[in-house]
Design a protein around this motif. Structure first.
Motif, PDB file in Angstrom:
ATOM      1  N   PHE A 152     -16.145  -5.926   2.971  1.00 33.83           N
ATOM      2  CA  PHE A 152     -16.607  -4.820   2.119  1.00 33.83           C
ATOM      3  C   PHE A 152     -18.137  -4.794   2.087  1.00 33.83           C
ATOM      4  CE2 PHE A 152     -12.267  -5.261   0.761  1.00 33.83           C
ATOM      5  CZ  PHE A 152     -11.876  -3.982   0.405  1.00 33.83           C
TER       6      PHE A 152
ATOM      7  N   LYS B  87      -8.035  -8.424   8.940  1.00 32.37           N
ATOM      8  CA  LYS B  87      -9.315  -7.685   8.962  1.00 32.37           C
ATOM      9  C   LYS B  87     -10.008  -7.718  10.317  1.00 32.37           C
ATOM     10  CE  LYS B  87      -9.820  -7.098   4.094  1.00 32.37           C
ATOM     11  NZ  LYS B  87     -10.392  -7.462   2.817  1.00 32.37           N
TER      12      LYS B  87
ATOM     13  N   MET C  15     -14.203  -8.095  -7.503  1.00 30.56           N
ATOM     14  CA  MET C  15     -14.546  -8.268  -6.090  1.00 30.56           C
ATOM     15  C   MET C  15     -15.954  -7.762  -5.810  1.00 30.56           C
ATOM     16  SD  MET C  15     -12.716  -6.807  -2.663  1.00 30.56           S
ATOM     17  CE  MET C  15     -13.982  -5.555  -2.473  1.00 30.56           C
TER      18      MET C  15
ATOM     19  N   ASP D 147     -13.647 -12.627  -6.144  1.00 33.05           N
ATOM     20  CA  ASP D 147     -13.287 -12.391  -4.740  1.00 33.05           C
ATOM     21  C   ASP D 147     -14.553 -11.986  -3.977  1.00 33.05           C
ATOM     22  OD1 ASP D 147     -12.464 -11.251  -2.333  1.00 33.05           O
ATOM     23  OD2 ASP D 147     -10.760 -10.194  -3.201  1.00 33.05           O
TER      24      ASP D 147
ATOM     25  N   ASN E 129      -6.724  -5.358  -9.910  1.00 29.85           N
ATOM     26  CA  ASN E 129      -7.519  -5.789  -8.765  1.00 29.85           C
ATOM     27  C   ASN E 129      -8.559  -4.702  -8.517  1.00 29.85           C
ATOM     28  OD1 ASN E 129      -8.490  -6.734  -6.333  1.00 29.85           O
ATOM     29  ND2 ASN E 129      -6.692  -6.083  -5.168  1.00 29.85           N
TER      30      ASN E 129
ATOM     31  N   GLY F  65      -9.188 -12.224   0.410  1.00 27.15           N
ATOM     32  CA  GLY F  65      -8.489 -11.155   1.128  1.00 27.15           C
ATOM     33  C   GLY F  65      -9.057 -10.983   2.534  1.00 27.15           C
TER      34      GLY F  65
ATOM     35  N   SER G 269      -3.888   3.586   4.746  1.00 22.98           N
ATOM     36  CA  SER G 269      -4.471   2.239   4.730  1.00 22.98           C
ATOM     37  C   SER G 269      -4.714   1.760   6.150  1.00 22.98           C
ATOM     38  CB  SER G 269      -3.532   1.268   4.014  1.00 22.98           C
ATOM     39  OG  SER G 269      -3.594   1.521   2.636  1.00 22.98           O
ATOM     40  N   PHE G 270      -5.680   0.833   6.311  1.00 21.02           N
ATOM     41  CA  PHE G 270      -6.136   0.543   7.680  1.00 21.02           C
ATOM     42  C   PHE G 270      -5.076  -0.098   8.557  1.00 21.02           C
ATOM     43  CE2 PHE G 270      -6.946  -4.001   8.325  1.00 21.02           C
ATOM     44  CZ  PHE G 270      -6.865  -4.518   7.037  1.00 21.02           C
TER      45      PHE G 270
ATOM     46  N   ASN H 297       0.836  -1.204   0.000  1.00 24.23           N
ATOM     47  CA  ASN H 297       0.000   0.000   0.000  1.00 24.23           C
ATOM     48  C   ASN H 297       0.866   1.247   0.000  1.00 24.23           C
ATOM     49  OD1 ASN H 297      -2.639  -1.127   0.029  1.00 24.23           O
ATOM     50  ND2 ASN H 297      -2.376  -1.684   2.184  1.00 24.23           N
TER      51      ASN H 297
ATOM     52  N   SER I  41      -6.745   3.860  -0.303  1.00 23.47           N
ATOM     53  CA  SER I  41      -7.256   3.002   0.767  1.00 23.47           C
ATOM     54  C   SER I  41      -8.743   2.731   0.549  1.00 23.47           C
ATOM     55  CB  SER I  41      -7.071   3.677   2.126  1.00 23.47           C
ATOM     56  OG  SER I  41      -7.746   2.928   3.119  1.00 23.47           O
ATOM     57  N   SER I  42      -9.154   1.509   0.901  1.00 20.53           N
ATOM     58  CA  SER I  42     -10.577   1.168   0.793  1.00 20.53           C
ATOM     59  C   SER I  42     -11.147   0.880   2.172  1.00 20.53           C
ATOM     60  CB  SER I  42     -10.738  -0.041  -0.127  1.00 20.53           C
ATOM     61  OG  SER I  42      -9.920  -1.107   0.323  1.00 20.53           O
TER      62      SER I  42
ATOM     63  N   ASP J 145      -4.151  -2.361  -7.562  1.00 20.35           N
ATOM     64  CA  ASP J 145      -5.415  -2.318  -6.822  1.00 20.35           C
ATOM     65  C   ASP J 145      -6.040  -0.948  -7.088  1.00 20.35           C
ATOM     66  OD1 ASP J 145      -7.433  -2.288  -4.928  1.00 20.35           O
ATOM     67  OD2 ASP J 145      -6.173  -2.968  -3.276  1.00 20.35           O
TER      68      ASP J 145
ATOM     69  N   ARG K 234      -4.479 -12.895  -0.724  1.00 22.15           N
ATOM     70  CA  ARG K 234      -3.932 -11.529  -0.680  1.00 22.15           C
ATOM     71  C   ARG K 234      -3.621 -11.209   0.778  1.00 22.15           C
ATOM     72  NH1 ARG K 234      -5.482  -6.340   0.395  1.00 22.15           N
ATOM     73  NH2 ARG K 234      -4.668  -4.717  -0.982  1.00 22.15           N
TER      74      ARG K 234
ATOM     75  N   HIS L 118      -0.793  -9.381   3.933  1.00 25.63           N
ATOM     76  CA  HIS L 118       0.294  -8.469   4.304  1.00 25.63           C
ATOM     77  C   HIS L 118       1.506  -9.256   4.795  1.00 25.63           C
ATOM     78  CE1 HIS L 118      -3.468  -6.188   4.901  1.00 25.63           C
ATOM     79  NE2 HIS L 118      -2.765  -5.132   4.522  1.00 25.63           N
TER      80      HIS L 118
HETATM   81  N1  HH2 Z   1      -8.919  -5.805   0.752  1.00 26.77           N
HETATM   82  C1  HH2 Z   1      -8.336  -4.587   0.839  1.00 26.77           C
HETATM   83  C2  HH2 Z   1      -7.884  -3.934  -0.318  1.00 26.77           C
HETATM   84  N2  HH2 Z   1      -7.992  -4.516  -1.523  1.00 26.77           N
HETATM   85  N3  HH2 Z   1      -8.634  -6.337  -2.859  1.00 26.77           N
HETATM   86  C3  HH2 Z   1      -9.203  -7.532  -2.978  1.00 26.77           C
HETATM   87  N4  HH2 Z   1      -9.305  -8.113  -4.184  1.00 26.77           N
HETATM   88  N5  HH2 Z   1      -9.684  -8.213  -1.886  1.00 26.77           N
HETATM   89  C4  HH2 Z   1      -9.624  -7.687  -0.630  1.00 26.77           C
HETATM   90  O1  HH2 Z   1     -10.118  -8.330   0.315  1.00 26.77           O
HETATM   91  C5  HH2 Z   1      -9.025  -6.403  -0.474  1.00 26.77           C
HETATM   92  C6  HH2 Z   1      -8.542  -5.730  -1.635  1.00 26.77           C
HETATM   93  C7  HH2 Z   1      -8.173  -3.947   2.171  1.00 26.77           C
HETATM   94  O2  HH2 Z   1      -6.881  -4.174   2.665  1.00 26.77           O
HETATM   95  P1  HH2 Z   1      -5.654  -3.137   2.600  1.00 26.77           P
HETATM   96  O3  HH2 Z   1      -5.189  -2.976   1.194  1.00 26.77           O
HETATM   97  O4  HH2 Z   1      -4.609  -3.554   3.534  1.00 26.77           O
HETATM   98  O5  HH2 Z   1      -6.236  -1.804   3.181  1.00 26.77           O
HETATM   99  P2  HH2 Z   1      -6.602  -0.421   2.533  1.00 26.77           P
HETATM  100  O6  HH2 Z   1      -7.725  -0.654   1.572  1.00 26.77           O
HETATM  101  O7  HH2 Z   1      -6.990   0.441   3.701  1.00 26.77           O
HETATM  102  O8  HH2 Z   1      -5.396   0.111   1.795  1.00 26.77           O
END
Ligand code: HH2
Length: 279
Positions: free
Chosen positions: A190, A221, A139, A185, A115, A217, A25-26, A20, A59-60, A96, A256, A258
């Motif tokens: 989400f 979480k 996803m 996915d 992604n 992923g 990001s979380f 990331n 970030s998502s 992503d 997926r 860390h």
């Molecule tokens: N989860 C996150 C981000 N992208 N992509 C897919 N395909 N599947 C997942 O479950 C998924 C994803 C959340 O994790 P992270 O990237 O660590 O956090 P953030 O979105 O805050 O950057």
């Protein structure tokens, strides 16, 4: 990207390491926002056994605001360029992003997989992926990162997610994406409560049965922390490994994560047990 290996169910699943390049990001926001630290982290993940590096610049996490395509590209481009010239990172690169503009530029810079956490809601995404001969992760997400955790609701979460993803995959094939390069996915976390996440994890074989490789992923979480009373995201490695081992048994093809080393270990041991009684 080794597409044949992805589909070869006689070989172990693949590990996708998370990179990331975001400030927020979380679980790792700000840690790899600097290019040299991002590359160093990718090199560590490659050495630990990552097959794919998934780079994200938006970030998502619940409540996160969308990041403009220009800003995503500003964060991603130097890292992709450095990774492509690194001698120690031989992994495939995935990006992503929900933005077709970002996907197009980063595919041109050397990524081979997109992604898309929105399941390619923007129809231009499928055009870009098809034109570049790339792969796509579709996803499931209810709502958007800003709204998804307000009040997630389903009448039958498993059926709704499985049907939605089957429909998105059919749409991608119709849009010209190569069938063998489409992954599904369930989008753990989400727009889902803890009960929704657990139901989807317990029903992974139903998603696998749709006929496309499944990516999971769960890494670090929050819903897992509420089960095992852990509030520090980075300390959810053991919890993540449990889902990796069980996901392997259910037929998941990409994890997926860390924490590459720990999940690689979990995967290899689960794989060995799963194949111990074969002649
Ligand atoms: N989860 C996150 C981000 N992208 N992509 C897919 N395909 N599947 C997942 O479950 C998924 C994803 C959340 O994790 P992270 O990237 O660590 O956090 P953030 O979105 O805050 O950057």
């Amino acid at each position: 990207m080794n597409w044949a290996r992805l589909h070869d169910t006689t070989a172990p699943p693949l590990i996708m390491g998370v990179l990331n390049v975001t400030p927020d990001s979380f679980s790792d926001g700000g840690q790899y926002a600097d290019v040299s630290r991002a590359v160093m982290h990718a090199e560590i993940m490659a050495a630990e056994g990552a097959d794919i590096i998934d780079i994200g610049a938006e970030s998502s996490r619940p409540g996160a605001a969308a990041v403009a395509a220009s800003e995503q590209l500003r964060r991603l481009t130097p890292v992709i360029e450095a990774l492509r010239s690194s001698r120690s990172v031989h992994c495939a690169i995935s990006v992503d992003t929900r933005s077709p503009e970002v996907a197009e530029q980063i595919l041109k810079a050397g990524a081979t997989l997109v992604n898309d956490i929105s399941g390619a809601r923007d129809p231009r995404m499928l055009e870009v992926v098809a034109a570049q001969g790339a792969g796509i992760v579709l996803m499931h997400m209810q709502g958007t990162p800003q709204t998804m955790q307000i009040q997630p609701s389903y009448s039958d979460v498993v059926a709704e997610v499985v049907n939605y993803l089957a429909e998105r995959a059919a749409c991608a094939v119709q849009g010209g994406v190569q069938r063998a390069r489409i992954l599904l996915d369930p989008g753990i976390g989400f727009g889902k409560t803890k009960a929704h996440n657990l139901a989807l994890l317990a029903a992974l074989p139903r998603l696998v049965a749709v006929g496309y490789p499944v990516l999971l992923g769960t890494s670090r979480k929050r819903f897992m922390g509420s089960i095992c009373r852990e509030t520090v995201f980075a300390d959810l490695v053991g919890a993540t490994c449990a889902t990796t081992a069980l996901g392997m048994g259910a037929g998941v093809r990409i994890f997926r994560v860390h924490d590459v080393k720990a999940n690689r270990q979990a995967l290899e041991v689960a794989w060995a047990i799963g194949h111990a009684l074969e002649p």
